[in-house]
Design an enzyme around this catalytic site. Sequence first.
Site, PDB file in Angstrom:
ATOM      1  CG  HIS A  12      34.365  31.408 -32.714  1.00 23.04           C
ATOM      2  ND1 HIS A  12      35.409  30.508 -32.808  1.00 23.04           N
ATOM      3  CD2 HIS A  12      33.820  31.219 -31.496  1.00 23.04           C
ATOM      4  CE1 HIS A  12      35.476  29.808 -31.687  1.00 23.04           C
ATOM      5  NE2 HIS A  12      34.520  30.228 -30.878  1.00 23.04           N
ATOM      6  CD  GLU A  48      46.353  36.937 -31.530  1.00 22.47           C
ATOM      7  OE1 GLU A  48      46.204  38.178 -31.430  1.00 22.47           O
ATOM      8  OE2 GLU A  48      46.125  36.153 -30.608  1.00 22.47           O
ATOM      9  CG  LEU A  73      25.225  33.143 -40.172  1.00 27.27           C
ATOM     10  CD1 LEU A  73      25.180  31.968 -41.145  1.00 27.27           C
ATOM     11  CD2 LEU A  73      24.458  34.323 -40.742  1.00 27.27           C
ATOM     12  N   GLY A  76      24.496  32.617 -29.926  1.00 25.89           N
ATOM     13  CA  GLY A  76      24.751  31.806 -28.745  1.00 25.89           C
ATOM     14  C   GLY A  76      25.365  32.641 -27.639  1.00 25.89           C
ATOM     15  CG  HIS A  78      31.195  32.743 -28.163  1.00 31.72           C
ATOM     16  ND1 HIS A  78      31.966  32.701 -27.020  1.00 31.72           N
ATOM     17  CD2 HIS A  78      31.498  31.621 -28.852  1.00 31.72           C
ATOM     18  CE1 HIS A  78      32.698  31.610 -27.011  1.00 31.72           C
ATOM     19  NE2 HIS A  78      32.423  30.925 -28.119  1.00 31.72           N
TER      20      HIS A  78
END
Length: 129
Positions: A12, A48, A73, A76, A78
């Site tokens: 993320h 980045e 883990l 969701g 994303h």
Amino acid sequence: MKPPSALILFAHGSRDPQWHHPLLAIAERARLCAPGLTVRCAYLELTEPDLPSTVQALAAEGVGHIRIVPMFLGVGRHAREDLPALVQALQTSHPQLQLELLSPVGEQQAIQLLMAQWAVDGLESINQP
């Protein structure tokens, strides 16, 4: 000759610089497990490099196959929607590449077992009379 493969550990991202240490440690262990394999980290946001620039850089280096491992883990939005759409767009932009998107680490039985074992290690001796 077949073009080389590369591995991208995709996470993320965070503004906290210490957040990156475990992912970087996993990347280093992957390099030790597969000497010569190009291993990179890429991030969805807040950090980045992002996935498109990482894929672009690997393509410029002559990589032909990229395995993308979502280091999530929980699965969701994303992992279910954003990442597959991003990889599909990258595949369209880089048709010469073979992009392989694995399922998130949290869905892998081996990872679940390892984490469960780690969580309970030593508890048996504590619970003994």
